[in-house]
Design an enzyme around this catalytic site. Structure first.
Site, PDB file in Angstrom:
ATOM      1  N   GLY A   1     -12.970  -2.498  -7.978  1.00 29.40           N
ATOM      2  CA  GLY A   1     -14.313  -1.966  -7.784  1.00 29.40           C
ATOM      3  C   GLY A   1     -14.443  -0.924  -6.705  1.00 29.40           C
TER       4      GLY A   1
ATOM      5  CG  ASP B   1      -8.430   5.009  -1.337  1.00 29.90           C
ATOM      6  OD1 ASP B   1      -9.359   5.507  -2.000  1.00 29.90           O
ATOM      7  OD2 ASP B   1      -7.957   3.882  -1.586  1.00 29.90           O
TER       8      ASP B   1
ATOM      9  CB  SER C   1      -6.870  -0.614   0.680  1.00 30.00           C
ATOM     10  OG  SER C   1      -7.148  -1.189  -0.583  1.00 30.00           O
ATOM     11  CB  SER C   2     -12.250  -1.535  -0.725  1.00 31.88           C
ATOM     12  OG  SER C   2     -12.973  -0.583   0.012  1.00 31.88           O
TER      13      SER C   2
ATOM     14  CD  GLU D   1      -8.569   5.333  -5.091  1.00 33.59           C
ATOM     15  OE1 GLU D   1      -9.569   5.831  -4.575  1.00 33.59           O
ATOM     16  OE2 GLU D   1      -8.305   4.140  -4.959  1.00 33.59           O
TER      17      GLU D   1
ATOM     18  CB  THR E   1      -5.415   0.071  -7.182  1.00 33.21           C
ATOM     19  OG1 THR E   1      -6.279   1.130  -7.590  1.00 33.21           O
ATOM     20  CG2 THR E   1      -4.793   0.429  -5.847  1.00 33.21           C
TER      21      THR E   1
ATOM     22  NE  ARG F   1      -4.154   1.744   0.509  1.00 35.24           N
ATOM     23  CZ  ARG F   1      -5.038   2.113  -0.417  1.00 35.24           C
ATOM     24  NH1 ARG F   1      -4.816   1.813  -1.688  1.00 35.24           N
ATOM     25  NH2 ARG F   1      -6.145   2.766  -0.087  1.00 35.24           N
TER      26      ARG F   1
ATOM     27  CB  THR G   1      -8.687  -1.450  -8.603  1.00 36.27           C
ATOM     28  OG1 THR G   1      -8.695  -0.225  -7.878  1.00 36.27           O
ATOM     29  CG2 THR G   1      -8.008  -2.508  -7.768  1.00 36.27           C
TER      30      THR G   1
END
Length: 598
Positions: free
Chosen positions: A499, A452, A477-478, A432, A430, A130, A412
């Protein structure tokens, strides 16, 4: 996590007890550790008899298998596997090509989370690549004139770019799990950048789209052909700067991105007007990816493993645990009540995720509390009575935080890879937003990942946000790449999706479709998407039958067209088919990916 060692110790115990004992090995994370509850373990030992493995008697799951979002990237990955490369080796090659041919989604200037399964040791490892906020970042990073910036202005600013983490993370994982030389993994990307690649319809749509990142000076220059036209589907696009970048990575290693000419170019692009950012060469040099313990929980006769925070994988596991306490989900994909139950569980999951999940180095994320058996049961019991947006609960160990409504727009990608030795990768990657910040360096787009973070550090009443900006902090993060095991620790499958914040809904839908409704992986991926975050219900409305729409509406759920990024699910399960054991794989028809074994 290592299930093999634990299995030798507790082979005769029921699955639930085995998994409770295994948590000590698979939860080595900040905010998520702690002793196993003795009472819960005793209760598990007194539970039902051992569950038979879903692949009892199956041979070891082995590749080759590659699923990714572009055929050129899939072929690059398969080429590495044919040369004897590992799954992680192939992931490096796939990412290098994706960053060229699918720059709207991921790239060298972005970040990623990777789950790696070692087919020899049965260990599952989570790698955190990340992005990180620069040392100069403050909680008011996106403030101007005492107010938060409009989102689009923040995205286009240099302030939105964090230190890229994907390349450093891949280098760490490849050092641990690679078999080929790092320098041998960039040939396809270098050749395609130098000789040119055919612009795909999806990339062409993004080039012609309304996203402002595709209209920045850097994007205009890149996507303009010698005759002055903007590239369209079928045109051949070259990128000499990208070819030079991947040659440097091949020859000098990952540090080539974090220093020297490429690092200087990144800093120059970030610090350019308008609204320059504070990222420096020192920030680049200081970046370190993190190897984290995988976060694993039982689901039916499986074990589902995801990355720990700052990934939101804990929320996905919470939803799956709630699903096991929700009998109406068993109705199947043609049952409106099953979809209603799925939507209501999502509302509860997102409410908790938005309040509690952040970078565990900065906030205490109550991972164990969010997955506590009693707490999960209490949350699941609320689902049938929900008539609007859910509110967050109070999990054991949770410190009350303000709910965060951070936007997570499109941009992503996901890949799944298995090699000939049964090693597997599930990686979500990603930049973003579409084309990230719209700024470029070295032939690649830079991320806008810092958007984010919550733009406001506190709620109106002063309650702090778990996902507020801070220097050297990772934004929540998702992304939640999944590895699926059986109760003996053997690889059963892998899955993931892009997504934005809808990733959790997309992954959950495919897992429920494949593991609860017993659909083939492709059919599970093809299912309509339903996203319930907050008061509304976004969906692939045209993909739901009128009967299902009417049935959901009669139960209080009126679906509207999904306005978030479409799914891009890729996944596979090791199953017995007509020709024996093999990979039941799938690629999302909403994108341009492939799932291939040869």
């Amino acid at each position: 996590m290592r299930l093999s060692r634990l299995r030798r110790l507790v082979l005769s115990q029921p699955l639930a007890a085995l998994l409770l004992l295994s948590l000590a090995a698979c939860q080595g994370l900040a905010g998520g550790g702690g002793p196993i509850d003795a009472g819960a373990t005793a209760a598990a030992e007194a539970a039902s008899p051992p569950i038979v493995s879903p692949v009892e008697g199956a041979p070891q799951a082995v590749g080759p298998f590659v699923a990714a979002a572009n055929p050129l990237a899939v072929e690059a990955g398969l080429g590495v596997l044919r040369r004897g490369g590992s799954a992680v080796d192939a992931a490096v090659a796939v990412q290098a090509v994706l960053g060229l041919v699918e720059p709207q989604s991921s790239g060298l200037g972005g970040g990623a989370f990777m789950m790696v399964y070692d087919g020899t040791t049965q260990e599952v490892t989570a790698y955190d690549g990340r992005e990180i906020a620069p040392a100069s970042a403050t909680p008011e990073l996106f403030y101007e004139g005492g107010r938060p910036l409009p989102f689009v202005q923040a995205v286009l600013s240099g302030r939105s770019t964090g230190v890229p983490g994907a390349v450093a993370m891949l280098a760490m994982a490849q050092k641990d799990h690679g078999t080929l030389p790092w320098s041998a993994l960039f040939d396809d990307a270098e050749r395609l950048a130098r000789e040119g690649f055919v612009v795909s319809p999806r990339l062409a749509g993004m080039i012609a789209g309304a996203a402002p990142q595709g209209r920045t000076p850097a994007a205009e220059a890149y996507f303009s052909l010698p005759d002055g036209r903007r590239a369209v589907a079928g045109d051949v696009l070259t990128n000499p700067a990208y070819a030079a970048t991947v040659r440097a990575l091949a020859g000098e290693g990952a540090q080539a991105l974090y220093s020297g000419e490429i690092g200087q170019a990144i800093v120059a692009a970030v610090q350019a007007e308008p609204r320059p950012g504070g990222l420096t060469e020192a920030d680049l040099a200081a970046y370190r990816p993190i190897e984290r313990g995988a976060l694993c929980r039982p689901f039916r006769v499986y074990v589902v493993c995801v990355p720990p925070p700052p990934s939101s994988g804990v929320a996905l596991l919470q939803l799956l645990e709630m699903a096991e306490a929700t009998p109406s989900l068993a109705g199947g994909p043609q049952d409106a009540q099953a979809w209603v139950a799925f939507a209501q569980l999502q509302r509860l999951m997102y409410a908790d995720r938005d309040r509690y999940v952040g970078d565990p180095a900065f906030v205490g994320v109550p991972v164990q509390g969010l997955l506590d058996e009693d707490y999960v049961a209490q949350r699941a019991a609320l689902a049938p009575g929900l008539t609007g947006a859910a509110t967050a609960g109070t999990p054991p160990g949770g410190v009350f935080m303000a709910p965060d409504r951070t936007a997570e727009p499109a941009g992503t990608s996901h890949m799944v890879i298995v090699d000939a030795k049964g090693n597997a990768v599930s990686m979500t990657t990603t930049v973003e937003s579409i084309f990230g910040s719209g700024r470029m360096a070295g032939g690649f787009f830079l991320n806008n990942q810092l958007t984010d973070f919550s733009f406001s550090p506190t709620a109106a009443d002063g309650t702090p946000m778990a996902n507020a900006v801070a220097a050297r902090k990772r934004p929540r993060s998702s992304m939640s790449p999944v590895i699926v095991l059986d109760h003996q620790g053997r690889l059963v499958g892998a899955l993931g999706s892009p997504g934005g914040s809808s990733i959790l809904a997309y992954n959950a839908k495919a897992l429920i479709g494949a593991l609860v409704w017993d659909l083939p992986m492709q059919a599970a991926i093809d299912l309509p998407n339903l996203v319930a975050k907050g008061p509304g219900f976004g969906a692939d409305t045209e993909m739901f039958s009128q009967a299902l729409r009417d049935g959901m509406a009669a139960r209080g759920i009126t679906i509207q067209p999904n306005t978030t990024e479409n799914s891009g699910l890729h996944g596979a399960l090791w199953r017995r088919g007509a020709n024996g054991w093999g990979w039941d794989g799938g690629a999302d028809p909403r994108r341009e990916g492939q799932a291939r074994t040869h």
